[in-house]
Design a protein around this motif. Structure first.
Motif, mmCIF file in Angstrom:
data_model
loop_
_atom_site.group_PDB
_atom_site.id
_atom_site.type_symbol
_atom_site.label_atom_id
_atom_site.label_comp_id
_atom_site.label_asym_id
_atom_site.label_seq_id
_atom_site.Cartn_x
_atom_site.Cartn_y
_atom_site.Cartn_z
ATOM 1 N N GLY A 35 0.811 -1.214 0.000
ATOM 2 C CA GLY A 35 0.000 0.000 0.000
ATOM 3 C C GLY A 35 0.841 1.257 0.000
ATOM 4 N N GLY A 36 1.884 1.270 0.811
ATOM 5 C CA GLY A 36 2.753 2.438 0.866
ATOM 6 C C GLY A 36 3.469 2.689 -0.449
ATOM 7 N N LEU A 37 3.944 1.614 -1.083
ATOM 8 C CA LEU A 37 4.635 1.785 -2.365
ATOM 9 C C LEU A 37 3.675 2.261 -3.455
ATOM 10 C CD1 LEU A 37 7.102 -1.235 -2.443
ATOM 11 C CD2 LEU A 37 7.644 1.184 -2.281
ATOM 12 N N PHE A 38 2.467 1.706 -3.497
ATOM 13 C CA PHE A 38 1.502 2.151 -4.503
ATOM 14 C C PHE A 38 1.110 3.612 -4.290
ATOM 15 C CE2 PHE A 38 0.708 -2.177 -6.026
ATOM 16 C CZ PHE A 38 0.499 -1.934 -7.372
ATOM 17 N N VAL A 39 0.956 4.028 -3.049
ATOM 18 C CA VAL A 39 0.637 5.437 -2.784
ATOM 19 C C VAL A 39 1.799 6.320 -3.241
ATOM 20 C CG1 VAL A 39 0.296 7.148 -0.956
ATOM 21 C CG2 VAL A 39 -1.030 5.034 -0.943
ATOM 22 N N LEU A 40 3.020 5.950 -2.890
ATOM 23 C CA LEU A 40 4.185 6.739 -3.268
ATOM 24 C C LEU A 40 4.333 6.826 -4.791
ATOM 25 C CD1 LEU A 40 6.819 8.201 -2.394
ATOM 26 C CD2 LEU A 40 7.931 5.956 -2.568
ATOM 27 N N TYR A 41 4.280 5.682 -5.470
ATOM 28 C CA TYR A 41 4.425 5.683 -6.923
ATOM 29 C C TYR A 41 3.238 6.375 -7.595
ATOM 30 C CZ TYR A 41 8.221 2.320 -6.286
ATOM 31 O OH TYR A 41 9.376 1.705 -5.912
ATOM 32 N N GLY A 42 2.054 6.223 -7.026
ATOM 33 C CA GLY A 42 0.880 6.892 -7.581
ATOM 34 C C GLY A 42 1.025 8.401 -7.555
ATOM 35 N N VAL A 43 1.540 8.921 -6.456
ATOM 36 C CA VAL A 43 1.754 10.374 -6.354
ATOM 37 C C VAL A 43 2.803 10.827 -7.366
ATOM 38 C CG1 VAL A 43 2.649 12.187 -4.848
ATOM 39 C CG2 VAL A 43 0.982 10.559 -3.969
ATOM 40 N N ILE A 44 3.882 10.068 -7.504
ATOM 41 C CA ILE A 44 4.936 10.432 -8.456
ATOM 42 C C ILE A 44 4.402 10.425 -9.884
ATOM 43 C CG2 ILE A 44 7.131 9.660 -9.466
ATOM 44 C CD1 ILE A 44 7.886 8.699 -6.611
ATOM 45 N N VAL A 45 3.647 9.399 -10.258
ATOM 46 C CA VAL A 45 3.116 9.317 -11.621
ATOM 47 C C VAL A 45 2.055 10.398 -11.855
ATOM 48 C CG1 VAL A 45 1.873 7.819 -13.239
ATOM 49 C CG2 VAL A 45 3.700 6.884 -11.848
ATOM 50 N N MET A 46 1.270 10.724 -10.833
ATOM 51 C CA MET A 46 0.291 11.806 -10.994
ATOM 52 C C MET A 46 0.990 13.147 -11.213
ATOM 53 S SD MET A 46 -2.851 11.033 -8.396
ATOM 54 C CE MET A 46 -3.568 12.624 -8.697
ATOM 55 N N ILE A 47 2.088 13.384 -10.526
ATOM 56 C CA ILE A 47 2.848 14.619 -10.743
ATOM 57 C C ILE A 47 3.355 14.662 -12.181
ATOM 58 C CG2 ILE A 47 4.981 15.836 -10.131
ATOM 59 C CD1 ILE A 47 4.467 14.915 -7.222
ATOM 60 N N ALA A 48 3.818 13.505 -12.690
ATOM 61 C CA ALA A 48 4.245 13.449 -14.096
ATOM 62 C C ALA A 48 3.061 13.727 -15.023
ATOM 63 C CB ALA A 48 4.858 12.089 -14.402
ATOM 64 N N GLY A 49 1.866 13.304 -14.628
ATOM 65 C CA GLY A 49 0.675 13.571 -15.433
ATOM 66 C C GLY A 49 0.294 15.040 -15.423
ATOM 67 N N PHE A 50 0.462 15.712 -14.290
ATOM 68 C CA PHE A 50 0.148 17.141 -14.218
ATOM 69 C C PHE A 50 1.125 17.974 -15.049
ATOM 70 C CE2 PHE A 50 -1.903 16.248 -9.930
ATOM 71 C CZ PHE A 50 -3.189 16.371 -10.425
ATOM 72 N N THR A 51 2.347 17.496 -15.189
ATOM 73 C CA THR A 51 3.360 18.256 -15.920
ATOM 74 C C THR A 51 3.537 17.760 -17.347
ATOM 75 O OG1 THR A 51 5.118 16.807 -15.104
ATOM 76 C CG2 THR A 51 4.607 18.771 -13.785
ATOM 77 N N ALA A 52 2.629 16.924 -17.841
ATOM 78 C CA ALA A 52 2.746 16.374 -19.196
ATOM 79 C C ALA A 52 2.546 17.471 -20.236
ATOM 80 C CB ALA A 52 1.725 15.265 -19.394
ATOM 81 N N SER A 53 3.321 17.376 -21.294
ATOM 82 C CA SER A 53 3.188 18.356 -22.375
ATOM 83 C C SER A 53 2.086 17.911 -23.336
ATOM 84 C CB SER A 53 4.521 18.489 -23.115
ATOM 85 O OG SER A 53 4.816 17.274 -23.785
ATOM 86 N N ASP A 54 1.703 18.809 -24.226
ATOM 87 C CA ASP A 54 0.689 18.476 -25.228
ATOM 88 C C ASP A 54 1.174 17.367 -26.154
ATOM 89 O OD1 ASP A 54 -1.109 20.286 -24.223
ATOM 90 O OD2 ASP A 54 -0.432 21.925 -25.532
ATOM 91 N N ALA A 55 2.471 17.341 -26.439
ATOM 92 C CA ALA A 55 3.025 16.302 -27.305
ATOM 93 C C ALA A 55 2.898 14.925 -26.645
ATOM 94 C CB ALA A 55 4.484 16.603 -27.621
ATOM 95 N N ASP A 56 3.125 14.865 -25.327
ATOM 96 C CA ASP A 56 2.974 13.588 -24.610
ATOM 97 C C ASP A 56 1.527 13.113 -24.632
ATOM 98 O OD1 ASP A 56 5.664 13.526 -23.957
ATOM 99 O OD2 ASP A 56 5.361 14.514 -22.003
ATOM 100 N N ILE A 57 0.609 14.021 -24.471
ATOM 101 C CA ILE A 57 -0.810 13.656 -24.470
ATOM 102 C C ILE A 57 -1.243 13.233 -25.867
ATOM 103 C CG2 ILE A 57 -3.144 14.547 -24.094
ATOM 104 C CD1 ILE A 57 -1.975 16.253 -21.827
#
Length: 102
Positions: A35-57
Motif C-alpha cells: 500500500g505504501g509503495l503504490f501510494v508513493l508511486y501513484g503520487v509520483i506518476v500523478m505529478i508526471a501527469g500534471f506536468t505532461a506536455s501536449d506532445a505527450d498527451i
C-alpha cells in the motif's frame, strides 16, 4: 557462574518477547508495504501527469495516461492501507497449558 532466574522472571521475558514479535509482525505486514509503495508511486506518476506536455498527451491519443494511471495506483494503495486498518493482523494464539513449544 550461572545465573538463576525465577519462574516469574522467565515468564515475564517470554511475555515481552511475544509482544515484540507481534509488534514486528504488524509492522512488516505485506499490505502496509504494498500500500505504501503504490501510494508513493501513484503520487509520483500523478505529478508526471500534471506536468505532461501536449506532445505527450497526443502520443497517447489525447488521454493523459500518467494522470489516470497515477490516480489508479493511488486509489489501490489507499485500499490496501484501508484493508490493513479494518482487518489488522491477529496475534498468534496462546498455547494451551501443558503444551510445549519446540
Amino acid at each position: 557462574m550461572s545465573e538463576h532466574f525465577s519462574e516469574r522472571d522467565l515468564q515475564q521475558q517470554v511475555s515481552d518477547l511475544e509482544t515484540r514479535s507481534t509488534t514486528a509482525a504488524r509492522l512488516f505486514d505485506i499490505r502496509r508495504i504494498i500500500g505504501g509503495l503504490f501510494v508513493l508511486y501513484g503520487v509520483i506518476v500523478m505529478i508526471a501527469g500534471f506536468t505532461a506536455s501536449d506532445a505527450d498527451i497526443d502520443k497517447a491519443q489525447g488521454v493523459n495516461i500518467n494522470l489516470w494511471t497515477g490516480l489508479g495506483m493511488l486509489v489501490l494503495g489507499l485500499l490496501f492501507l484501508l484493508w490493513l486498518k479494518l482487518r489488522p493482523t491477529a496475534p498468534p494464539p496462546e498455547p494451551l497449558p501443558g503444551e510445549r513449544e519446540e
